[in-house]
Design an enzyme around this catalytic site. Structure first.
Site, PDB file in Angstrom:
ATOM      1  N   CYS A  59       8.479   7.125  34.045  1.00 34.77           N
ATOM      2  CA  CYS A  59       7.353   8.159  33.844  1.00 34.77           C
ATOM      3  C   CYS A  59       6.240   7.261  34.737  1.00 34.77           C
ATOM      4  CB  CYS A  59       6.893   8.322  32.409  1.00 34.77           C
ATOM      5  SG  CYS A  59       6.027   6.720  31.726  1.00 34.77           S
ATOM      6  N   ARG A 115      10.210   2.168  31.590  1.00 36.87           N
ATOM      7  CA  ARG A 115      10.569   2.597  30.370  1.00 36.87           C
ATOM      8  C   ARG A 115      11.912   2.886  29.935  1.00 36.87           C
ATOM      9  NH1 ARG A 115       5.761   6.537  28.320  1.00 36.87           N
ATOM     10  NH2 ARG A 115       6.072   5.503  26.456  1.00 36.87           N
ATOM     11  N   ARG A 125      -2.865  16.490  25.798  1.00 37.02           N
ATOM     12  CA  ARG A 125      -1.788  16.081  25.149  1.00 37.02           C
ATOM     13  C   ARG A 125      -2.169  15.236  23.990  1.00 37.02           C
ATOM     14  NH1 ARG A 125       2.582  13.370  28.541  1.00 37.02           N
ATOM     15  NH2 ARG A 125       3.619  13.165  26.548  1.00 37.02           N
TER      16      ARG A 125
HETATM   17  N1  EPU Z   1      11.334  -1.163  26.197  1.00 35.59           N
HETATM   18  C1  EPU Z   1      12.473  -1.495  26.638  1.00 35.59           C
HETATM   19  N2  EPU Z   1      13.739  -1.114  25.934  1.00 35.59           N
HETATM   20  C2  EPU Z   1      13.590  -0.135  25.122  1.00 35.59           C
HETATM   21  C3  EPU Z   1      12.454   0.527  24.696  1.00 35.59           C
HETATM   22  C4  EPU Z   1      11.296   0.079  25.182  1.00 35.59           C
HETATM   23  O1  EPU Z   1      12.572  -2.369  27.431  1.00 35.59           O
HETATM   24  O2  EPU Z   1      14.674   0.660  24.712  1.00 35.59           O
HETATM   25  C5  EPU Z   1       9.994  -1.484  26.719  1.00 35.59           C
HETATM   26  C6  EPU Z   1       9.485  -0.407  27.668  1.00 35.59           C
HETATM   27  O3  EPU Z   1      10.008  -0.217  28.755  1.00 35.59           O
HETATM   28  C7  EPU Z   1       7.945  -0.904  27.533  1.00 35.59           C
HETATM   29  C8  EPU Z   1       7.802  -1.388  26.277  1.00 35.59           C
HETATM   30  O4  EPU Z   1       9.042  -1.598  25.823  1.00 35.59           O
HETATM   31  O5  EPU Z   1       7.611  -1.627  28.554  1.00 35.59           O
HETATM   32  C9  EPU Z   1       6.952  -0.603  25.160  1.00 35.59           C
HETATM   33  O6  EPU Z   1       7.794   0.400  24.943  1.00 35.59           O
HETATM   34  P1  EPU Z   1       7.800   1.103  23.489  1.00 35.59           P
HETATM   35  O7  EPU Z   1       9.253   1.757  23.189  1.00 35.59           O
HETATM   36  O8  EPU Z   1       7.192   0.279  22.474  1.00 35.59           O
HETATM   37  O9  EPU Z   1       6.965   2.616  23.893  1.00 35.59           O
HETATM   38  P2  EPU Z   1       7.099   4.020  23.387  1.00 35.59           P
HETATM   39  O10 EPU Z   1       7.548   3.938  21.841  1.00 35.59           O
HETATM   40  O11 EPU Z   1       7.946   4.600  24.410  1.00 35.59           O
HETATM   41  C10 EPU Z   1       4.825   4.057  22.299  1.00 35.59           C
HETATM   42  C11 EPU Z   1       3.584   5.113  22.454  1.00 35.59           C
HETATM   43  C12 EPU Z   1       2.818   4.855  23.864  1.00 35.59           C
HETATM   44  C13 EPU Z   1       2.350   3.465  23.662  1.00 35.59           C
HETATM   45  C14 EPU Z   1       3.532   2.534  23.485  1.00 35.59           C
HETATM   46  C15 EPU Z   1       3.192   1.025  23.408  1.00 35.59           C
HETATM   47  C16 EPU Z   1       4.281   7.199  21.365  1.00 35.59           C
HETATM   48  C17 EPU Z   1       4.708   8.651  21.316  1.00 35.59           C
HETATM   49  N3  EPU Z   1       4.219   6.641  22.439  1.00 35.59           N
HETATM   50  O12 EPU Z   1       5.622   4.505  23.279  1.00 35.59           O
HETATM   51  O13 EPU Z   1       1.633   5.860  23.713  1.00 35.59           O
HETATM   52  O14 EPU Z   1       1.944   3.113  24.929  1.00 35.59           O
HETATM   53  O15 EPU Z   1       4.478   2.771  22.435  1.00 35.59           O
HETATM   54  O16 EPU Z   1       2.381   0.774  22.300  1.00 35.59           O
HETATM   55  O17 EPU Z   1       4.178   6.687  20.334  1.00 35.59           O
HETATM   56  C18 EPU Z   1       0.047   7.065  24.769  1.00 35.59           C
HETATM   57  O18 EPU Z   1      -0.038   7.506  23.497  1.00 35.59           O
HETATM   58  O19 EPU Z   1      -0.684   7.379  25.802  1.00 35.59           O
HETATM   59  C19 EPU Z   1       1.446   6.325  25.007  1.00 35.59           C
HETATM   60  C20 EPU Z   1       1.901   6.085  26.048  1.00 35.59           C
END
Ligand code: EPU
Length: 423
Positions: free
Chosen positions: A117, A122, A393
């Protein structure tokens, strides 16, 4: 129809704002509703477009939902489709949160791969490897994750405390056979919120809010009524609106602890707890050096608005973005408004204090967009922010809230996007 915000800056904000429920909590609470055939009620739900997108996806999967005021009543008597189509997941990455619940309840799930994205690549390897370790048979085909099988408990060691993976695995594990232990789990308050709701539904979870979460699988979950946690990111954003305009805003329906990052990093911020509201006043008096990190570190989601605030600090501040490869798209827009910012690798050097002036700018994602709103509030003259669907959003009633505090901001049909410079 596309819309834009038109802001006339330089007003000190003064007033009161009621903080909404957390977008990043309620999206997961909604996917957890798939885990039971009984009725669920969610309260304190924000009117943001991501919630409407999630409801559309859940309806495709078999849920019936009714959303009025800040309450959602939702029931999923049966799963009528196990497929989360590309058009939903592409629009909103949190859609991957249906994978764990579908697999746990329905033993089958086909979920579009979210892909990268605007923030970066991600990956979803932790989600997939964990569910595989729990006995799911997973393969990727034509851009979709195909998962099936009976889940059993497993001990998992995450290589990163991913929010999304912690949530997916926690939900899946509630109905798996045996015990699942997640080491290096995410510790965000939204994780605790989800675990608390799951426990009210009959799940057995311990350790939420710490790095080790233990989930004992149960046979079934029941319906419940649950109040969504308030939004800590929205709380901090409005606090920054008070600080950048040197105004004073009373924040209701929130917690003082949500302002701990501002307390730590923003010298000059005055935060007073009056019980049912928190008063934020003062102004930024010193530079800051910040590195984003998973909770309890400095949230990446506050990096962009904080950068706007730091343009008003006396001297050079730095922000290192450690979570996402590409989360500085607000910088060129802030520079167009007069900010002096340089980027080297993943560190931004912000040279304050620079007066900002109004300009036409473009929101490139949710938090980049709100950073521009803060800039518009302190800028001399008129700021027009295009592509505000990104901001819609995650920030409910933004115009109403800021207007109630004296800001001059309105929503208008967006004039056509200019053709970008070529060559
Ligand atoms: N990552 C991996 N492998 C995975 C999953 C994640 O390497 O299987 C890495 C990602 O590439 C990234 C990091 O871990 O570099 C953080 O990813 P995470 O999975 O924690 O994020 P997310 O669950 O996709 C949520 C929030 C985001 C926020 C991030 C970090 C929601 C809907 N989204 O995303 O919120 O930035 O955690 O805190 O909860 C926002 O609200 O603007 C937003 C982007």
């Amino acid at each position: 129809m596309l819309e834009e915000f038109i802001i006339q800056g330089k007003t000190k904000l003064k007033g009161r704002i009621r903080i909404n429920g957390a977008k990043n909590s309620v999206l997961k609470l909604l996917t957890a509703c798939l885990l039971t055939d009984q009725p669920m009620t969610l309260l304190n739900v924000p009117h943001v477009s991501d919630v409407f997108s999630m409801l559309q996806l859940l309806e495709v999967l078999g849920s019936n939902a009714h959303f009025a005021n800040d309450q959602i009543n939702i029931v999923t008597p049966q799963i009528i489709s196990e497929t989360a189509p590309y058009e939903f997941v592409r629009k909103m990455r949190a859609s991957i949160g249906v994978l764990g619940p579908l697999l746990a309840r329905h033993k089958k799930a086909i979920v579009s791969l979210p892909g990268g994205c605007s923030l970066g690549a991600r990956a979803v390897d932790i989600h997939l490897n964990s569910l595989t370790a729990m006995g799911a048979d997973i393969h990727l085909e034509n851009g979709y994750i195909h998962a099936k099988g009976d889940l059993k408990g497993a001990t998992l060691n995450f290589h990163f405390p991913s929010m999304g993976a912690t949530e997916n695995v926690m939900m899946a594990a509630t109905l798996a056979k045996g015990t699942t232990i997640i080491h290096n789990a995410a510790r965000e308050p939204e994780i605790v919120d989800l675990a608390n709701m799951l426990c009210q539904m009959g799940a057995q979870i311990q350790g939420q809010g710490t790095s080790t979460i233990e989930i004992q699988g149960v046979d079934q979950l029941k319906g419940t009524k649950y109040t969504t946690l308030s939004d800590r990111l929205e709380t901090s954003t409005y606090a920054m609106a008070a600080l950048i305009t040197e105004g004073e805003i009373d924040l209701y329906n929130t917690k003082e602890e949500f302002l701990s990052d501002i307390k730590t990093y923003i010298k000059g911020a005055v935060i007073q707890n009056y019980g049912d509201y928190i008063k934020v006043s003062g102004k930024i008096e010193d530079v800051a050096n910040i590195t984003t990190a998973p909770f309890p570190g400095f949230p990446t989601d506050l990096q962009a608005p904080t950068m706007t605030l730091l343009t008003q600090a006396p001297g050079m501040s730095t922000i290192h973005e450690a979570l996402f490869e590409n989360r500085f798209t607000h910088v060129p827009e802030l520079i167009r408004m007069g900010a002096k910012i340089e980027i080297k690798d993943r560190t931004a050097y912000i040279y304050g204090k620079t007066p900002l002036y109004g300009a036409p700018v473009m929101a490139t994602d949710l938090r980049a967009g709100i950073a521009l709103v803060l800039a518009g509030l302190v800028a001399q003259g008129e700021t027009r922010i295009k592509r505000i669907y990104h901001i819609d959003r995650g920030y409910a009633h933004l115009v109403e809230n800021l207007t109630a505090c004296g800001a001059d901001i309105k929503r208008a049909p967006q004039e056509a996007d200019q053709i970008h410079a070529q060559g």
